[in-house]
Write a protein that holds these residues in place. Structure first.
Motif, short mmCIF file in Angstrom:
data_model
loop_
_atom_site.label_atom_id
_atom_site.label_comp_id
_atom_site.label_asym_id
_atom_site.label_seq_id
_atom_site.Cartn_x
_atom_site.Cartn_y
_atom_site.Cartn_z
N TYR A 68 -5.75 7.12 5.50
CA TYR A 68 -6.89 6.99 4.59
C TYR A 68 -7.31 8.34 4.01
CZ TYR A 68 -8.07 2.10 4.36
OH TYR A 68 -8.07 0.77 4.05
N LEU A 75 1.37 4.22 -2.76
CA LEU A 75 1.19 5.64 -2.45
C LEU A 75 2.43 6.46 -2.80
CD1 LEU A 75 -0.74 5.44 0.95
CD2 LEU A 75 -1.64 6.26 -1.25
N ALA A 110 -4.63 -1.46 0.07
CA ALA A 110 -5.26 -0.73 1.19
C ALA A 110 -6.40 -1.55 1.77
CB ALA A 110 -5.76 0.63 0.71
N TRP A 149 -2.84 2.39 -9.45
CA TRP A 149 -3.88 2.75 -8.49
C TRP A 149 -4.89 1.63 -8.28
CZ3 TRP A 149 -3.34 5.93 -4.88
CH2 TRP A 149 -4.42 6.50 -4.20
N THR A 158 -2.49 -0.28 -5.49
CA THR A 158 -2.67 0.58 -4.32
C THR A 158 -4.02 0.36 -3.62
OG1 THR A 158 -1.29 2.18 -5.48
CG2 THR A 158 -2.40 2.93 -3.48
N TRP A 159 -5.12 0.46 -4.36
CA TRP A 159 -6.43 0.25 -3.72
C TRP A 159 -6.58 -1.16 -3.15
CZ3 TRP A 159 -9.96 2.74 -1.30
CH2 TRP A 159 -10.26 4.07 -1.62
N CYS A 180 -5.25 11.54 -2.59
CA CYS A 180 -4.52 11.05 -3.76
C CYS A 180 -5.49 10.54 -4.81
CB CYS A 180 -3.54 9.94 -3.36
SG CYS A 180 -2.06 10.52 -2.51
N HIS A 181 -6.57 9.90 -4.38
CA HIS A 181 -7.57 9.41 -5.33
C HIS A 181 -8.22 10.59 -6.07
CE1 HIS A 181 -10.36 6.49 -6.99
NE2 HIS A 181 -11.32 7.36 -6.77
N TRP A 229 0.85 -1.20 0.00
CA TRP A 229 0.00 0.00 0.00
C TRP A 229 0.88 1.24 0.00
CZ3 TRP A 229 -3.66 1.39 4.66
CH2 TRP A 229 -4.43 2.51 4.33
N HIS A 263 -4.86 8.93 1.33
CA HIS A 263 -5.18 8.05 0.21
C HIS A 263 -6.35 8.62 -0.60
CE1 HIS A 263 -5.39 3.88 -1.56
NE2 HIS A 263 -6.58 4.35 -1.88
#
Length: 180
Positions: A99, A21, A65, A57, A61-62, A105-106, A17, A102
């Motif tokens: 979070y 990021l 997480a 992503w 990454t998702w 970033c999303h 994760w 995160h």
């Protein structure tokens, strides 16, 4: 399943994760810098960065997480006494901040997928250090697990943040000097 296996899997997905990021924000830097390039180089670079961002992503990454969180909840289910520890409350606060980071970033990811660059590459370089600070905080809290020691850790994180900012300013000056 053995507690240590779940803990190991949790740690592996936390690492992936954070890797996601760290790298996504690096791709944001490259994307922002590509906007300054002449055509057709700009379009070629941006298209490639958008593909790389999308894959990173949604493939790394998702999922990392989510899976790290599933294993974290499983660990807390197996050992609910952790929730009575003061250091765990502080750790969960930093996880909440992670979070939020995160999700921001999303939001930036979605903007860049539409090629809407609202931040400079220097902003993204600095933004990347937020995850570093959260990582340091969580690791020190988990390792030290002591209310007094984590206070020293937080002070250390603040000092580390100052050093990061100074390093960033020095790096920026060196870049500007080399570009001149």
């Amino acid at each position: 399943m053995d507690y240590n296996y779940i803990k190991a899997l949790h740690l592996i997905f936390v690492i992936t994760w954070f890797a996601g990021l760290f790298y996504i924000v690096r791709l944001f830097v490259y994307h922002a810098e590509a906007k300054q390039k002449p055509q057709p180089e700009q379009d070629i670079l941006i298209q490639q960065y958008q593909v790389m961002q999308y894959r990173l992503w949604y493939i790394i990454t998702w999922p990392s997480a989510i899976i790290a969180s599933i294993f974290a909840f499983w660990l807390l289910y197996l050992n609910p006494t952790w929730l009575q520890q003061p250091w765990m409350h502080v750790k969960l606060f930093f996880v909440f901040l992670l979070y939020l980071y995160h999700l921001k970033c999303h939001q930036i990811f979605k903007q860049l997928q539409r090629n809407q660059v609202k931040y400079s590459s220097n902003f993204f370089r600095l933004w990347n250090e937020v995850a570093t600070i959260i990582l340091f905080a969580v690791v020190f809290l988990v390792i030290l697990k002591n209310a007094i020691n984590w206070i020293y850790g937080v002070v250390g994180i603040l000092l580390f943040s100052v050093l990061l900012m100074l390093g960033f300013k020095l790096y920026k000056r060196i870049r500007e000097k080399n570009n001149s």
